[in-house]
Design a protein around this motif. Structure first.
Motif, short mmCIF file in Angstrom:
data_model
loop_
_atom_site.label_atom_id
_atom_site.label_comp_id
_atom_site.label_asym_id
_atom_site.label_seq_id
_atom_site.Cartn_x
_atom_site.Cartn_y
_atom_site.Cartn_z
N TRP A 22 -37.11 -21.60 47.81
CA TRP A 22 -35.81 -21.01 47.47
C TRP A 22 -35.84 -19.49 47.59
CZ3 TRP A 22 -30.97 -21.85 47.48
CH2 TRP A 22 -30.09 -21.04 46.77
N GLN A 23 -36.95 -18.87 47.23
CA GLN A 23 -37.05 -17.42 47.36
C GLN A 23 -37.01 -16.99 48.83
OE1 GLN A 23 -40.65 -17.12 44.88
NE2 GLN A 23 -39.60 -15.51 43.72
N VAL A 24 -37.67 -17.77 49.68
CA VAL A 24 -37.61 -17.47 51.12
C VAL A 24 -36.19 -17.63 51.63
CG1 VAL A 24 -38.43 -18.15 53.40
CG2 VAL A 24 -40.02 -18.15 51.47
N LEU A 25 -35.52 -18.71 51.21
CA LEU A 25 -34.14 -18.94 51.63
C LEU A 25 -33.23 -17.79 51.22
CD1 LEU A 25 -33.37 -22.72 51.00
CD2 LEU A 25 -32.84 -21.43 53.07
N GLU A 66 -35.11 -21.21 38.99
CA GLU A 66 -35.88 -21.45 40.21
C GLU A 66 -36.91 -20.35 40.43
OE1 GLU A 66 -35.85 -23.93 42.75
OE2 GLU A 66 -34.95 -25.01 41.06
N TYR A 67 -36.52 -19.11 40.19
CA TYR A 67 -37.46 -18.00 40.37
C TYR A 67 -38.64 -18.11 39.41
CZ TYR A 67 -33.83 -15.72 43.17
OH TYR A 67 -32.91 -15.43 44.13
N GLU A 68 -38.37 -18.59 38.21
CA GLU A 68 -39.44 -18.68 37.21
C GLU A 68 -40.49 -19.72 37.58
OE1 GLU A 68 -40.04 -16.74 34.67
OE2 GLU A 68 -38.30 -15.53 35.22
N THR A 69 -40.14 -20.68 38.40
CA THR A 69 -41.12 -21.69 38.82
C THR A 69 -42.03 -21.18 39.93
OG1 THR A 69 -39.59 -22.63 40.47
CG2 THR A 69 -39.51 -23.54 38.23
N SER A 70 -41.72 -20.02 40.48
CA SER A 70 -42.51 -19.47 41.58
C SER A 70 -43.75 -18.75 41.05
CB SER A 70 -41.65 -18.49 42.38
OG SER A 70 -42.45 -17.73 43.28
N PRO A 71 -44.83 -18.73 41.83
CA PRO A 71 -46.00 -17.93 41.43
C PRO A 71 -45.67 -16.44 41.31
CG PRO A 71 -46.57 -19.45 43.21
CD PRO A 71 -45.08 -19.49 43.06
N THR A 72 -44.65 -16.00 42.05
CA THR A 72 -44.23 -14.60 41.99
C THR A 72 -42.72 -14.57 41.75
OG1 THR A 72 -45.91 -14.12 43.66
CG2 THR A 72 -44.34 -12.37 43.17
N PRO A 73 -42.29 -14.53 40.49
CA PRO A 73 -40.85 -14.56 40.21
C PRO A 73 -40.08 -13.41 40.83
CG PRO A 73 -42.10 -15.05 38.23
CD PRO A 73 -43.09 -14.59 39.25
N SER A 74 -40.72 -12.24 40.94
CA SER A 74 -40.04 -11.06 41.52
C SER A 74 -40.93 -10.46 42.61
CB SER A 74 -39.76 -10.02 40.43
OG SER A 74 -38.92 -10.54 39.44
N LYS A 122 -15.86 -17.39 36.52
CA LYS A 122 -16.97 -16.86 35.72
C LYS A 122 -17.94 -17.97 35.30
CE LYS A 122 -14.77 -12.70 33.89
NZ LYS A 122 -14.40 -11.95 32.66
N GLN A 123 -17.40 -19.16 35.11
CA GLN A 123 -18.27 -20.27 34.74
C GLN A 123 -19.18 -20.66 35.91
OE1 GLN A 123 -16.16 -23.80 33.43
NE2 GLN A 123 -17.63 -24.09 31.76
N VAL A 124 -18.62 -20.62 37.11
CA VAL A 124 -19.43 -20.90 38.31
C VAL A 124 -20.51 -19.84 38.46
CG1 VAL A 124 -19.38 -21.08 40.82
CG2 VAL A 124 -17.57 -22.13 39.47
N MET A 125 -20.14 -18.59 38.26
CA MET A 125 -21.13 -17.51 38.35
C MET A 125 -22.29 -17.74 37.38
SD MET A 125 -18.92 -14.00 38.78
CE MET A 125 -20.43 -13.05 38.66
N LYS A 126 -21.95 -18.15 36.17
CA LYS A 126 -22.98 -18.38 35.15
C LYS A 126 -23.88 -19.54 35.55
CE LYS A 126 -23.57 -19.31 30.22
NZ LYS A 126 -22.88 -19.62 28.94
N ILE A 127 -23.29 -20.61 36.07
CA ILE A 127 -24.08 -21.78 36.48
C ILE A 127 -25.08 -21.39 37.56
CG2 ILE A 127 -23.96 -24.02 37.63
CD1 ILE A 127 -21.22 -24.40 36.29
N ILE A 128 -24.60 -20.68 38.58
CA ILE A 128 -25.46 -20.31 39.71
C ILE A 128 -26.54 -19.33 39.26
CG2 ILE A 128 -25.52 -19.26 41.99
CD1 ILE A 128 -24.12 -22.02 41.80
N ARG A 129 -26.16 -18.37 38.42
CA ARG A 129 -27.14 -17.38 37.97
C ARG A 129 -28.26 -18.03 37.16
NH1 ARG A 129 -23.86 -14.24 35.83
NH2 ARG A 129 -23.99 -14.93 33.67
N GLU A 130 -27.89 -18.88 36.23
CA GLU A 130 -28.90 -19.52 35.38
C GLU A 130 -29.81 -20.43 36.21
OE1 GLU A 130 -26.70 -21.49 32.35
OE2 GLU A 130 -26.37 -19.65 31.16
N TRP A 131 -29.23 -21.15 37.15
CA TRP A 131 -30.05 -22.04 37.98
C TRP A 131 -31.00 -21.23 38.87
CZ3 TRP A 131 -30.27 -22.54 43.34
CH2 TRP A 131 -31.04 -23.60 43.80
N SER A 132 -30.50 -20.16 39.47
CA SER A 132 -31.34 -19.33 40.34
C SER A 132 -32.49 -18.71 39.56
CB SER A 132 -30.50 -18.23 41.00
OG SER A 132 -29.53 -18.78 41.85
N MET A 133 -32.21 -18.21 38.36
CA MET A 133 -33.27 -17.61 37.55
C MET A 133 -34.32 -18.64 37.17
SD MET A 133 -31.04 -15.05 35.10
CE MET A 133 -32.49 -14.53 34.19
#
Length: 319
Positions: free
Chosen positions: A237-240, A188-196, A175-186
């Motif tokens: 990262w979004q393309v990946l 990364e999305y926020e730095t994009s011109p189009t988060p969603s 669960k800790q790994v899941m939290k790390i990956i989720r927070e990092w991915s979110m």
């Protein structure tokens, strides 16, 4: 002659009739009446009389009510973990289940049944004593993110899943790994011109990816950055991640039957036409293609397209 019939007159009704018997005196109608008339009275069926049971005498006493069979009330399982119960959970686990011969979920169920505890309480206690406590340092967090990035970039999907593989390799709770990956991915999305990105934007990523595969201008590892740069509204990262979704785990389709070779080719041809369209269909891709080909399910379409995508990526010459 065997087929000869004689013209006769009935002695009762004077009707003319034909009969093979030259001495016949009665027509068929009168003959039937005569037979019925002379049936002996003993042969007539006498209806059997049934005796009617006497009506019960009304009683002024009310009927006795049957005793109700009430089930005993079910006692709810204990939802609060006391120190004594915690000690008992640990004691039972170490004495009977520490060797690990039984699956973890079954262990939780059996101990919960013995102590009449909620299963989640048992699971929490066992998790505490079986998982080693590791302080989450910045180095461990960075290594977890780096491993996940490599998995996505290479398209590798370990047995049991990427996050579970990271958890096992670094000794971190799942669960800790899941939290790390989720927070990092979110983040990364926020730095994009189009988060969603919407459906049309994801469709443009898919179209450009296949166009570059056909042109063979860049290495496979360079394509996400080139596509992101060309489109301008998504990050690398979004393309990946979207390409990672398009190349799903093939093991998930092991139980899906393969369509016929002709149907598989029709699915691939329909996918090529889909990529030529200016926009995605109103309904999902798999349902749209399945509706065009008889006796093919959307799940089968998904499987064929997954195999096709993996095959094309594996055969790409510029790695």
């Amino acid at each position: 002659m065997s087929g000869m019939k004689f013209r006769r007159t009935c002695s009762v009704c004077n009707a003319t009739f034909f009969s093979p018997d030259r001495k016949a005196a009665y027509c068929l109608k009168c003959l039937k009446k005569r037979v019925v008339k002379h049936v002996p009275s003993e042969a007539k069926a006498v209806p059997e009389t049934t005796r009617v049971a006497p009506r019960p005498f009304p009683s002024s006493r009310p009927p006795l009510a049957e005793p109700s069979k009430s089930r005993p009330a079910r006692v709810a399982k204990i939802a609060t973990l006391t120190p004594e119960l915690r000690r008992r959970v640990i004691e039972i686990y170490e004495e009977e289940y520490a060797e690990g011969a039984i699956q973890t979920r079954e262990v939780h169920a059996q101990i919960a049944s013995k102590l009449w505890l909620k299963r989640q309480l048992v699971a929490d206690v066992i998790r505490e004593i079986t998982q080693s406590k590791i302080a989450l340092t910045d180095d461990l967090k960075a290594r977890a993110i780096e491993m996940y990035q490599r998995f996505v970039e290479s398209g590798h999907r370990p047995e049991g899943g990427r996050r579970r593989a990271i958890s096992s390799a670094l000794g971190l709770p799942y669960k800790q790994v899941m939290k790390i990956i989720r927070e990092w991915s979110m983040a990364e999305y926020e730095t994009s011109p189009t988060p969603s990105p919407n459906r049309l934007q994801l469709f443009e990523i898919e179209k450009m990816y296949w166009d570059e595969l056909n042109k063979q201008r860049y290495r496979l590892t360079e394509l996400p950055a080139k596509i992101a740069e060309e489109l301008g509204y998504v990050s690398r990262w979004q393309v990946l991640r979207w390409l990672d979704v398009l190349h799903d785990d093939q093991r998930a389709f092991a139980n899906v039957p393969d369509p016929s070779p002709e149907a598989q080719q029709q699915i691939i041809d329909a996918y090529v036409e889909y990529l030529r369209a200016p926009a995605p269909p109103d309904h999902g891709l798999h349902y749209n293609i399945a509706g065009q080909i008889p006796k093919v399910s959307p799940r089968q379409v998904h499987k064929v397209l997954q195999n096709h995508r993996h095959k094309m990526r594996a055969e790409y010459p510029l790695v």
